[in-house]
Design a protein around this motif. Structure first.
Motif, short mmCIF file in Angstrom:
data_model
loop_
_atom_site.label_atom_id
_atom_site.label_comp_id
_atom_site.label_asym_id
_atom_site.label_seq_id
_atom_site.Cartn_x
_atom_site.Cartn_y
_atom_site.Cartn_z
N ILE A 39 46.60 28.39 -25.96
CA ILE A 39 46.55 26.98 -25.57
C ILE A 39 45.57 26.88 -24.42
CG2 ILE A 39 47.82 25.04 -24.60
CD1 ILE A 39 48.67 25.50 -27.41
N THR A 40 44.52 26.12 -24.60
CA THR A 40 43.45 26.10 -23.60
C THR A 40 43.20 24.71 -23.04
OG1 THR A 40 41.11 26.56 -23.20
CG2 THR A 40 41.71 25.92 -25.44
N ALA A 41 42.98 24.68 -21.73
CA ALA A 41 42.61 23.44 -21.04
C ALA A 41 41.12 23.42 -20.74
CB ALA A 41 43.41 23.31 -19.75
N TYR A 42 40.34 24.15 -21.54
CA TYR A 42 38.90 24.24 -21.30
C TYR A 42 38.21 22.89 -21.40
CZ TYR A 42 33.98 24.63 -22.49
OH TYR A 42 32.63 24.44 -22.53
N GLY A 59 45.52 25.19 -29.83
CA GLY A 59 45.21 23.80 -29.51
C GLY A 59 44.65 23.68 -28.11
N GLY A 60 44.01 22.55 -27.86
CA GLY A 60 43.51 22.23 -26.54
C GLY A 60 44.33 21.13 -25.92
N LEU A 87 51.54 24.12 -30.86
CA LEU A 87 52.51 25.16 -31.20
C LEU A 87 53.44 24.77 -32.33
CD1 LEU A 87 53.39 26.33 -27.57
CD2 LEU A 87 51.84 27.42 -29.21
N SER A 88 53.43 23.50 -32.70
CA SER A 88 54.34 23.03 -33.76
C SER A 88 53.99 23.60 -35.13
CB SER A 88 54.31 21.49 -33.83
OG SER A 88 53.04 21.04 -34.32
N HIS A 89 52.82 24.22 -35.27
CA HIS A 89 52.45 24.82 -36.55
C HIS A 89 53.27 26.06 -36.88
CE1 HIS A 89 48.75 22.50 -35.44
NE2 HIS A 89 48.87 22.14 -36.71
#
Length: 606
Positions: free
Chosen positions: A73-76, A108-109, A142-144
Motif C-alpha cells: 500500500i503506497t502513498a507515493y 493500491g495507492g 486490501l479488499s481483493h
C-alpha cells in the motif's frame, strides 16, 4: 524488564476500559486468520484477475497456497518531498520478495496531501479527514483478499495514522511500515522562523521569504523539524511497526535501501505460512499504545497525535483517552530537544543517538513496556540499537551508545530537560483542550488576559495587519472544529502571535481547531471540545472576557459567572463559505458525522 508501577497502572485501566471493544475485535481477527491463506477462498476467475499481469512463475506460485504474496500500500506521489522516494520502492520490494521466495504486488495507492502546501488555504479543510479517507482507500486495495502480509509506504501527517487504522482493520494480516527518511539538513529552522517573522512585519519581501523556505525544504525526504511527520516515524518505531533503526535514515542512501529490502523480507517471514505469524491486530495491544504515548511525551511530539493516537487505538478496539495521555505526561520526562522544542533537527537527533538511545533510556527508567510484540519478533530492547550498513550490504545493528553524543539534543534519563512530558491536557468551564508546553517558556505557562474573538484565522491576520492587536490578550479563534470546517491547522497564526510575544505582549491562542505539529513557543489551548458548532462554551465567549489558561494546574477557564455564561446566546456565524471549493463539498458527509476531538475527531469511530 518490567515497566514502572505507574505505567502499569495506567495500562491496566486502559485494558479494563477497552474489554467490551478489544475482545470482540480480537475475536474477529482470530476468525479471519483461522481461515488460512486468503487466496484459497477465491474462485478461479477471481484469482485469474488477481494475477493476470504476473509472470508465469509468479502465477504458478500464487495458484497454490504455500508461497506468500506481499501487498504494497503506497502513498507515493512526486509532489510531496517525503513521499517522492517511494517511487522506486515497489521494485526494491518485489526483488527482495522474489529472493525470499515470495511475490509482491502493489495492492493500491492512497491519497497523500501536504499540509505544508495547504497551510492557510481552503484545501487545509480536507486535511484531517484525509486520515480516515486514507484508511478507507487502503481498505479498498486490501479488499481483493490476495495478500498474506502488507507493507505500508507512508510518512506524513495524516497518512501514517490512516495507514495504521487500515492495518489494524485488516488486523489478521501482518503489517510492516516502511519510511522514506528525512531530507538532509538545510537552512536552520530558527533562521527560517526569523525570516517568516520579518516577512510578516513587512521587513523583507516575498523573494527573500521564498528563498529561505526553499533552502529549508530543498530535496527528497521528510521536513526535518519535529512535527507530525517525524512524530509518526518515532511512533512506528517505538510501537514496533518499523524494523529497528528504520525511522531517520536519509533517502537515496544504501542503508535506506537495505532497510527497505529487509522490511520486505521480514513481512514475508511473519505470515501465517511460517513459524513467526505476527498479525498486526494481535501485535499491537494496550502496552504498544502506551509505549507510543510515552515516546510522544519524551520527545515533545506533535499535538496532532492527541487526535490520531485515539483513532489508531480505537481501530484495534482500544479506548485511549486524553486523561491517559495527561497522566502519562506527568510521569514521562522530556529527553529530546528538536525544533521547535530546540534548535536542532531530526538529523541531529539521529546523530546524537536517535531512537535506539531514546528507547534504551526510557527502558532504563521503567517507562516503556519491553514485553511487547514487534515486527522484528523480539521485545522492545531489540530496538536499542544504532543501524549501520554492513560490508555485505545488509543492515548491521550495533548497541546504542551509553551516553548521548550531544546532550543538548538528547538527554540521559538521569538528566532530562524537564521532569514531565511535552503535552498537557486542560479542562474547565470551557471544556477540554490540549496544550504543547515543551517549547513554551515556563513564565508563559499561565496566561490571564482578555479575549479577542475571531471566527477564522484570516480575521486575526487582518487585525494584525491593521495594528489592532495591542496589549495582552488571548486570541479566541472558534468554529474551526471538525464539524464546522474539518478542523484545519491554524499554523499561519504561529508567526503573528510569535511576533507579538517577542514585542513583550502576553498572548495565547484558544481554539477548537488545530495547530501545526511544529507549533512552538506561544501558549496554545487547542482541540477545544465541545467545539463551537456543537454549542460548546467557546461559542459563548465575548470580546473582553477574562480567560485564564493555566498549564501548570491544567485548567482553562473563562472568568464569567456560570449563570451569565449559560444565559448567553451562542455565536452563530455564517459558515457557508466552508462548504464549497477545493473539494470541500465532497467532504460534507464527513463534517456531518465527525466525532469530537477528545475521541479522535474521526468519522469512522464517531
Amino acid at each position: 524488564m518490567s515497566a514502572d508501577s505507574r505505567i502499569q497502572a495506567i495500562t491496566h485501566r486502559i485494558v479494563e476500559r477497552s474489554k467490551p471493544f478489544r475482545e470482540p475485535y480480537l475475536d474477529r481477527v482470530r476468525k479471519a486468520a483461522a481461515k488460512g491463506v486468503q487466496r484459497s477462498v477465491l474462485s478461479c476467475g477471481n484469482l485469474a484477475h488477481g494475477f493476470a499481469v504476473c509472470s508465469p512463475a509468479e502465477k504458478t506460485a500464487l495458484a497454490g497456497d504455500r508461497v506468500p504474496n506481499l501487498g504494497i500500500i503506497t502513498a507515493y506521489n512526486d509532489m510531496l518531498s517525503a513521499h517522492q522516494p517511494f517511487e522506486t520502492y515497489p521494485a526494491l520490494i518485489r526483488a527482495a520478495a522474489a529472493e525470499a521466495g515470495g511475490v509482491a504486488q502493489v495492492a493500491g495507492g492512497v491519497p497523500a496531501m501536504c499540509d505544508g502546501v495547504t497551510q492557510g488555504q481552503p484545501g487545509m479543510e480536507l486535511s484531517l479527514f484525509s486520515r480516515d479517507l486514507i484508511a478507507m482507500s487502503a481498505g479498498v486495495g486490501l479488499s481483493h483478499n490476495m495478500f498474506d502480509s502488507v507493507v505500508y509506504l507512508g510518512v506524513c501527517d495524516k497518512i501514517v495514522p490512516g495507514l495504521v487504522i487500515a492495518a489494524l482493520t485488516f488486523g489478521h494480516l501482518p503489517a510492516v511500515f516502511v519510511p522514506a527518511g528525512p531530507m538532509t539538513t538545510g537552512l536552520p529552522n530558527d533562521e527560517k522562523a526569523r525570516i517568516r517573522q520579518l516577512y510578516a512585519e513587512g521587513k523583507v519581501g516575498r523573494a527573500e521569504l521564498l528563498e529561505a523556505e526553499s533552502k529549508s525544504y530543498h530535496g527528497p525526504g521528510t521536513c526535518t523539524f519535529y512535527g507530525t511527520a517525524n512524530s509518526n516515524q518515532m511512533l512506528m518505531e517505538i510501537m514496533g511497526f518499523h524494523m529497528p533503526g528504520a525511522s531517520f535514515i536519509n533517502p537515496g542512501t544504501p542503508l535506506r535501501d537495505a532497510l527497505t529490502k529487509e522490511s520486505a523480507r521480514r513481512a514475508l517471514a511473519i505470515t501465517a505460512q511460517g513459524n513467526e505469524f505476527t498479525p498486526a491486530g494481535e501485535m499491537i495491544d494496550e502496552r504498544s499504545v502506551v509505549n507510543g504515548v510515552v515516546g510522544l511525551h519524551a520527545t515533545g511530539g506533535s499535538t496532532n497525535h492527541t487526535l490520531h493516537l485515539l483513532a489508531m487505538a480505537r481501530a484495534a478496539g482500544i479506548l485511549l483517552t486524553w486523561k491517559d495521555i495527561s497522566d502519562l505526561s506527568d510521569i514521562v520526562p522530556l529527553l529530546a530537544r528538536v525544533y521547535p522544542n530546540g534548535l536542532s533537527d531530526v538529523n541531529h537527533f539521529h546523530a546524537a543517538g536517535g531512537m535506539g538511545f531514546l528507547i534504551k533510556e526510557l527502558l532504563k527508567g521503567g517507562l516503556l513496556h519491553d514485553d511487547v510484540r514487534t515486527v522484528y519478533g523480539q521485545g522492545l530492547h531489540a530496538y536499542t540499537i544504532d543501524p549501520k550498513l554492513g560490508d555485505n550490504g545488509a543492515v548491521l545493528r550495533e548497541p546504542s551508545p551509553e551516553k548521548s553524543h550531544e546532550p543538548k539534543i538528547l538527554a540521559n534519563i538521569e538528566t532530562p530537560f524537564q521532569p514531565t512530558g511535552g503535552l498537557k491536557m486542560l479542562s474547565g468551564n470551557l471544556g477540554s483542550a490540549v496544550i504543547k508546553i515543551s517549547a513554551v517558556k515556563p513564565e508563559r505557562h499561565v496566561i490571564e488576559a482578555p479575549a479577542k474573538v475571531f471566527h477564522n484565522q484570516l480575521e486575526l491576520n487582518d487585525a494584525f495587519k491593521n495594528g489592532a492587536l495591542e496589549g495582552d490578550f488571548i486570541a479566541v479563534v472558534r468554529f474551526q472544529g471538525p464539524k464546522a470546517n474539518g478542523m484545519p491547522e491554524l499554523h499561519k497564526l504561529t508567526t503573528i502571535l510569535g511576533i507579538l510575544q517577542d514585542r513583550g505582549q502576553k498572548v495565547a491562542l484558544l481554539t477548537d481547531g488545530r495547530m501545526s505539529g511544529a507549533s512552538g513557543k506561544v501558549p496554545a489551548a487547542i482541540h477545544v471540545t465541545p467545539e463551537a458548532v456543537d454549542n460548546g462554551p467557546i461559542a459563548r465567549i465575548q470580546e473582553g472576557d477574562m480567560i485564564r489558561l493555566d498549564a501548570v494546574h491544567g485548567t482553562l477557564q473563562v472568568l464569567v459567572d456560570a449563570k451569565e455564561l449559560g444565559a448567553r446566546i451562542p455565536a452563530s456565524p455564517d459558515l457557508s463559505g466552508n462548504d464549497f471549493g477545493m473539494g470541500r463539498e465532497l467532504f460534507a458527509p464527513f463534517r456531518a458525522v465527525a466525532g469530537p476531538a477528545d475521541q479522535g475527531a474521526s468519522v469512522l469511530f464517531a
